[in-house]
Design an enzyme around this catalytic site. Structure first.
Site, short mmCIF file in Angstrom:
data_model
loop_
_atom_site.label_atom_id
_atom_site.label_comp_id
_atom_site.label_asym_id
_atom_site.label_seq_id
_atom_site.Cartn_x
_atom_site.Cartn_y
_atom_site.Cartn_z
NE ARG A 154 -4.29 6.75 -7.35
CZ ARG A 154 -4.14 6.46 -6.06
NH1 ARG A 154 -3.92 7.41 -5.19
NH2 ARG A 154 -4.25 5.22 -5.64
CG ASP A 173 -2.04 0.99 1.12
OD1 ASP A 173 -2.32 1.46 0.00
OD2 ASP A 173 -2.65 1.32 2.16
CB SER A 190 -8.35 -5.71 -4.03
OG SER A 190 -8.97 -4.48 -4.31
CB THR A 191 -12.63 -8.20 -5.86
OG1 THR A 191 -12.57 -8.07 -4.43
CG2 THR A 191 -12.29 -9.62 -6.22
CD GLU A 192 -13.07 -5.26 -2.73
OE1 GLU A 192 -11.86 -5.55 -2.54
OE2 GLU A 192 -13.98 -6.11 -2.72
CG ASN A 193 -7.34 -2.41 -6.23
OD1 ASN A 193 -6.39 -3.17 -6.00
ND2 ASN A 193 -7.70 -1.48 -5.35
NE ARG A 251 -8.02 0.38 4.93
CZ ARG A 251 -7.95 1.71 5.07
NH1 ARG A 251 -8.26 2.29 6.22
NH2 ARG A 251 -7.57 2.46 4.07
CB ILE A 252 -6.29 -7.52 6.94
CG1 ILE A 252 -7.68 -7.80 7.46
CG2 ILE A 252 -5.27 -7.61 8.04
CD1 ILE A 252 -7.85 -9.21 7.98
NE ARG A 275 -7.34 1.88 -6.16
CZ ARG A 275 -6.25 2.02 -5.45
NH1 ARG A 275 -5.14 2.46 -6.01
NH2 ARG A 275 -6.24 1.74 -4.18
CG ASN A 327 2.24 1.51 -5.12
OD1 ASN A 327 3.19 1.38 -4.37
ND2 ASN A 327 1.73 0.51 -5.81
C1 FPP Z 1 -1.93 0.15 -3.25
O1 FPP Z 1 -1.48 1.47 -3.29
C2 FPP Z 1 -1.42 -0.54 -4.41
C3 FPP Z 1 -2.18 -1.07 -5.41
C4 FPP Z 1 -3.64 -1.01 -5.42
C5 FPP Z 1 -1.56 -1.70 -6.56
C6 FPP Z 1 -0.28 -2.41 -6.27
C7 FPP Z 1 0.35 -2.65 -7.56
C8 FPP Z 1 1.68 -2.66 -7.77
C9 FPP Z 1 2.72 -2.53 -6.74
C10 FPP Z 1 2.12 -2.86 -9.15
C11 FPP Z 1 1.74 -4.25 -9.57
C12 FPP Z 1 2.71 -4.81 -10.40
C13 FPP Z 1 3.35 -5.96 -10.18
C14 FPP Z 1 4.35 -6.33 -11.17
C15 FPP Z 1 3.09 -6.86 -9.01
P1 FPP Z 1 -2.55 2.63 -3.44
O2 FPP Z 1 -2.64 2.97 -4.88
O3 FPP Z 1 -3.83 2.23 -2.80
O4 FPP Z 1 -1.85 3.77 -2.66
P2 FPP Z 1 -2.55 4.93 -1.84
O5 FPP Z 1 -3.23 4.28 -0.66
O6 FPP Z 1 -1.39 5.76 -1.42
O7 FPP Z 1 -3.47 5.63 -2.76
#
Ligand code: FPP
Length: 239
Positions: free
Chosen positions: A39, A26, A71-74, A190-191, A77, A28
Site C-alpha cells: 500500500r 482515494d 483524515s482524523t480517522e486515518n 461518499r464524502i 491504519r 492508492n
Molecule cells: C486514500 O487512498 C488516500 C489516502 C488515505 C492518503 C492520500 C495520501 C497521498 C496521496 C499522499 C500524501 C502526500 C502528499 C504529498 C499530499 P486509500 O489508501 O484509502 O486507498 P484504498 O481505498 O484503495 O485503500
C-alpha cells in the site's frame, strides 16, 4: 506548458467560474494491490500524481486547490502505512520550500504531528502568504471537527449569537472561496467528512479511476462537466 488545448480549457475554467477545486485522493491502496505492490507504494504513486495534478490545475488557471491527504480517522491504519504517508508529506514540505508561486495551508489539527514537521508546515504557511495560487493540504482533517473547532473559537471570543458568516470566518479555509467542484476518485460515492461546511453548494464529480492513474485529460473532463452544469444555489434558473 500552455498549448492550444490548455488555452481552451483555461477559457472554460474562467467562463464557468471554477475558482476552487477539491480532491479526495482515494484509491492508492487498491491501485497498489492490483499491481501486487504494498500500500505504501500506492501512496508514493499518489503523492507523485498529486504534484502533477496540482500543477496542471494551476496551469489551466484554477487559483485554489484543496486535497485530502490524511483524515482524523486515518490514524487507525497500520503504523507502517501512517509513517509512510507522513514521510511523503515531510518530503513534500521540503520540496515546497523551493516553490515560488504557491501559498500553502495545512488544514486540520496539526497538534499530534512531530514538532519539527509541524514547525516546518507552520513556517511554510507564514512565509508563502500573498502568492498567486493557494494549495490547501488537509492533514489530520475532519469536517465535523473543523466546525466544532470554529464554534469553540467563537465561544472563546465571547460570541453568543453565532452566524453562518462567523463560522465561515473561523473554519480552516477562511482564506478561500468555497469549493466550486469536489472530486473523488476511487469509485466510492461518499464524502468522508471532507469540507462539510464549505461544500454546501459545491458540484460533485466522481471518477472510477484510482488516484494514481488520474490524468490531466481527466481534469479536462471534470472542467467540461462543471462548465455544463447549472448552479442554482438553491434558487431558480435565471432564464
Ligand atoms: C486514500 O487512498 C488516500 C489516502 C488515505 C492518503 C492520500 C495520501 C497521498 C496521496 C499522499 C500524501 C502526500 C502528499 C504529498 C499530499 P486509500 O489508501 O484509502 O486507498 P484504498 O481505498 O484503495 O485503500
Amino acid at each position: 506548458m500552455m498549448n492550444q488545448s490548455n488555452e481552451t480549457i483555461s477559457a472554460l475554467v474562467e467562463n464557468a467560474g471554477l475558482r476552487h477545486i477539491a480532491f479526495i485522493m482515494d484509491g492508492n491502496g487498491r491501485w497498489a494491490n492490483a499491481r501486487m505492490m504494498p500500500r505504501e507504494a500506492g501512496h508514493k504513486a499518489g503523492a507523485d500524481n498529486f504534484k502533477k495534478i496540482v500543477r496542471y490545475c494551476r496551469n489551466i488557471g484554477i487559483r485554489y486547490c484543496t486535497v485530502y491527504a490524511f483524515s482524523t480517522e486515518n490514524w487507525n491504519r497500520p503504523k507502517r502505512e501512517v509513517d509512510a504517508i507522513m514521510r511523503l508529506l515531510d518530503a513534500f514540505a521540503k520540496e515546497a520550500d523551493e516553490e515560488k508561486e504557491i501559498e500553502f495551508h495545512f488544514i486540520g489539527d496539526k497538534s499530534p504531528l512531530e514538532p519539527s514537521m509541524r514547525e516546518h508546515l507552520e513556517r511554510l504557511e507564514k512565509d508563502t502568504v500573498g502568492r498567486p495560487y493557494v494549495l490547501n493540504i488537509a492533514l489530520n482533517y475532519g469536517g465535523r471537527a473543523e466546525i466544532v473547532h470554529a464554534v469553540n473559537a467563537l465561544l472563546a471570543e465571547g460570541k453568543t449569537d453565532i452566524t453562518e458568516a462567523d463560522i465561515s470566518a473561523r473554519i480552516y479555509t477562511s482564506h478561500c472561496p468555497d469549493p466550486d467542484l469536489v472530486v473523488r476518485t476511487g469509485k466510492e460515492l461518499r464524502i468522508s467528512n471532507f469540507l462539510l461546511w464549505q461544500s454546501a453548494y459545491a458540484e460533485y464529480y466522481f471518477s472510477d479511476k484510482m488516484w494514481p492513474e488520474l490524468t490531466s485529460d481527466d481534469v479536462d473532463d471534470m472542467v467540461k462537466s462543471f462548465a455544463g452544469r447549472k448552479r442554482r444555489w438553491g434558487g431558480l434558473d435565471k432564464a
